[in-house]
Write a protein that holds these residues in place. Structure first.
Motif, PDB file in Angstrom:
ATOM      1  N   UNK A  52       0.954  -1.118   0.063  1.00  0.00           N
ATOM      2  CA  UNK A  52      -0.144  -0.025   0.013  1.00  0.00           C
ATOM      3  C   UNK A  52       0.933   1.258   0.097  1.00  0.00           C
ATOM      4  N   UNK A  53       1.881   1.312   0.696  1.00  0.00           N
ATOM      5  CA  UNK A  53       3.067   2.283   0.851  1.00  0.00           C
ATOM      6  C   UNK A  53       3.483   2.625  -0.667  1.00  0.00           C
TER       7      UNK A  53
ATOM      8  N   UNK B 113       2.834   5.912  -2.923  1.00  0.00           N
ATOM      9  CA  UNK B 113       3.808   6.722  -3.348  1.00  0.00           C
ATOM     10  C   UNK B 113       3.945   6.857  -4.863  1.00  0.00           C
ATOM     11  N   UNK B 114       3.878   5.705  -5.776  1.00  0.00           N
ATOM     12  CA  UNK B 114       3.763   5.765  -7.047  1.00  0.00           C
ATOM     13  C   UNK B 114       2.483   6.526  -7.677  1.00  0.00           C
ATOM     14  N   UNK B 115       1.278   6.617  -6.848  1.00  0.00           N
ATOM     15  CA  UNK B 115       0.151   7.271  -7.504  1.00  0.00           C
ATOM     16  C   UNK B 115       0.155   8.588  -7.017  1.00  0.00           C
TER      17      UNK B 115
END
Length: 75
Positions: free
Chosen positions: A57-58, A62-64
């Protein structure tokens, strides 16, 4: 969400899981079967699943580029 709301949400998911574990333990004992994994190994696996879920989830967040919500100032 308030701390009380988080505790309530945790209990709503933890209590049925605990009861299901109790039922399965009773079934294993009634059938005279050993559990599939020693308790420490099972708990270690569950901890790994939780940590992996949070890590995924992290990374996704981070990428979204999802912003983290600001801390609550009510108090």
């Amino acid at each position: 969400m308030s701390a009380l709301g988080r505790v309530g949400a945790l209990l709503r998911s933890a209590v049925p899981a605990f009861v299901a574990g109790l039922v399965m333990g009773a079934v294993y004992r009634a059938l005279d079967i050993n559990s599939p994994a020693p308790p420490l190994i099972g708990l270690t696996g569950l901890a790994g699943m939780v940590l992996g879920e949070r890590a995924a989830a992290a990374v996704r967040d981070r990428f979204t580029h999802r912003p983290t919500p600001p801390p609550s100032t009510s108090g």
